[in-house]
Design a protein around this motif. Structure first.
Motif, mmCIF file in Angstrom:
data_model
loop_
_atom_site.group_PDB
_atom_site.id
_atom_site.type_symbol
_atom_site.label_atom_id
_atom_site.label_comp_id
_atom_site.label_asym_id
_atom_site.label_seq_id
_atom_site.Cartn_x
_atom_site.Cartn_y
_atom_site.Cartn_z
ATOM 1 N N ILE A 27 32.133 49.543 -20.991
ATOM 2 C CA ILE A 27 31.735 49.228 -19.814
ATOM 3 C C ILE A 27 32.441 47.781 -19.115
ATOM 4 O O ILE A 27 32.406 47.040 -20.010
ATOM 5 N N GLN A 28 32.571 48.022 -17.880
ATOM 6 C CA GLN A 28 33.220 46.888 -17.099
ATOM 7 C C GLN A 28 32.165 45.340 -17.353
ATOM 8 O O GLN A 28 31.320 45.554 -17.456
ATOM 9 N N THR A 29 33.081 44.382 -17.792
ATOM 10 C CA THR A 29 32.366 43.157 -17.879
ATOM 11 C C THR A 29 32.751 42.271 -16.815
ATOM 12 O O THR A 29 33.988 42.085 -16.471
ATOM 13 N N VAL A 30 31.969 41.415 -16.190
ATOM 14 C CA VAL A 30 32.121 40.575 -15.208
ATOM 15 C C VAL A 30 31.722 39.178 -15.642
ATOM 16 O O VAL A 30 30.632 39.047 -16.536
ATOM 17 N N THR A 31 32.628 38.103 -15.434
ATOM 18 C CA THR A 31 32.341 36.647 -15.926
ATOM 19 C C THR A 31 32.188 35.875 -14.851
ATOM 20 O O THR A 31 32.845 35.997 -13.637
ATOM 21 N N LEU A 32 31.377 34.905 -14.807
ATOM 22 C CA LEU A 32 31.214 33.652 -13.709
ATOM 23 C C LEU A 32 31.294 32.494 -14.466
ATOM 24 O O LEU A 32 30.551 32.101 -15.510
ATOM 25 N N ALA A 89 36.494 40.075 -13.068
ATOM 26 C CA ALA A 89 36.170 41.452 -13.536
ATOM 27 C C ALA A 89 37.117 41.924 -14.573
ATOM 28 O O ALA A 89 38.414 41.886 -14.444
ATOM 29 N N TRP A 90 36.543 42.323 -15.566
ATOM 30 C CA TRP A 90 37.424 42.728 -16.744
ATOM 31 C C TRP A 90 37.145 44.368 -17.296
ATOM 32 O O TRP A 90 36.063 44.753 -17.068
ATOM 33 N N PRO A 91 38.138 45.121 -17.744
ATOM 34 C CA PRO A 91 37.605 46.439 -18.320
ATOM 35 C C PRO A 91 36.738 46.572 -19.686
ATOM 36 O O PRO A 91 36.171 47.593 -19.635
ATOM 37 N N ASP A 92 36.459 45.406 -20.325
ATOM 38 C CA ASP A 92 35.444 45.499 -21.252
ATOM 39 C C ASP A 92 35.426 44.120 -21.791
ATOM 40 O O ASP A 92 35.974 42.935 -21.367
ATOM 41 N N ALA A 93 34.118 43.816 -22.875
ATOM 42 C CA ALA A 93 33.761 42.515 -22.970
ATOM 43 C C ALA A 93 34.947 42.075 -23.765
ATOM 44 O O ALA A 93 34.911 40.596 -23.941
ATOM 45 N N THR A 94 35.493 42.765 -24.710
ATOM 46 C CA THR A 94 36.395 42.017 -25.689
ATOM 47 C C THR A 94 37.400 41.301 -24.995
ATOM 48 O O THR A 94 38.161 40.104 -25.156
#
Length: 260
Positions: A27-32, A89-94
């Motif tokens: 699942i996509q992961t978004v970071t702030l 935004a990234w493709p996954d948490a890793t």
């Protein structure tokens, strides 16, 4: 907020980041990542990064969307030259965890900043557009724990004065709410492009605020009836982790405040 400064009605925790899987797909992961720069020299450096860091962000492997933002701090309305942020935004948490730790712009900003905090997010609902695109892909189910809400709006120039007249009242209302775990106002372009972001213990606490009367409810009606926004995006996220601190402690580990 789910929401723009005025749209709550339309629409964390642990130190480690979990990988969300649905149907075998990441699942996509978004970071702030928010940064505080205390000295005048550091703040001037951060201003320069609004242009200079763009090339490095565009080259980061796996980064499908990013924005470099200034901030209005917790009060939303007044610019705070000490706070600057990177939303990505990234493709996954890793991938998100690796790039936030080792990616050139993140490493450089963290080294210069006096304090840095990053929150990791899994989108659960998204509607609207940001610069003509939908940057987040909802794939994670709603969760029982803390949630985050983000709104980005382009304010019509003819509505600017009305919009900003409402901001102080609403900011005060949010600040008095004991449920809010974290809140911040961000902006790509001062005055015209605004982002609000907040974290709540659960969906019920955010819904209670959305249903409350007063200046917030009146502002929502004015936004909808008056067509104040040329473009808007509302997104909700499950909060999957945090790294660093803000004002001395990790925001998601702070005890709940008592109502005033």
């Amino acid at each position: 907020m789910t929401i723009s400064l005025f749209s709550f009605a339309c629409a964390s925790i642990g130190v480690s980041v979990g990988l969300h899987i649905t149907g075998g797909l990441a699942i996509q992961t978004v970071t702030l990542s928010v940064h505080r720069f205390d000295t005048a020299a550091a703040r001037l450096w951060a201003v320069g990064q609004m242009a200079l860091a763009r090339r490095d962000m565009a080259r980061l492997p796996g980064c499908s969307f990013w924005k470099l933002c200034g901030s209005g701090g917790e009060n939303f309305a007044a610019p705070d030259p000490s706070i600057w942020a990177i939303l990505a935004a990234w493709p996954d948490a890793t991938t998100a965890e690796r790039q936030v730790e080792d990616g050139a712009p993140f490493h450089r900003w963290r080294r210069r900043a006096d304090e840095t905090w990053t929150v990791f997010l899994a989108p659960t609902s998204v509607r609207g557009h940001w610069s003509g695109h939908t940057p987040f892909a909802a794939g994670s189910a709603e969760v029982a724990g803390p949630i985050a809400a983000l709104t980005r709006a382009t304010i019509r120039p003819s509505k600017l004065l009305r919009f900003w007249r409402r901001a102080p009242e609403i900011s005060t209302m949010i600040a008095a709410n004991p449920d809010v775990l974290f809140r911040i106002g961000l902006g790509e372009i001062p005055v015209l492009h605004q982002v609000t972001f907040s974290i709540w213990p659960d969906t019920d606490s955010m819904a209670r605020f959305a249903r409350a009367g007063g200046p917030h409810a009146r502002a929502i009606r004015a936004v909808r009836e008056g067509g104040w926004f040329a473009e808007e995006l509302y997104a909700r996220f499950a909060v999957t982790g945090e790294r660093g601190s803000w004002n001395g402690t990790p925001p998601l580990a702070r005890p709940r405040r008592e109502a005033a």
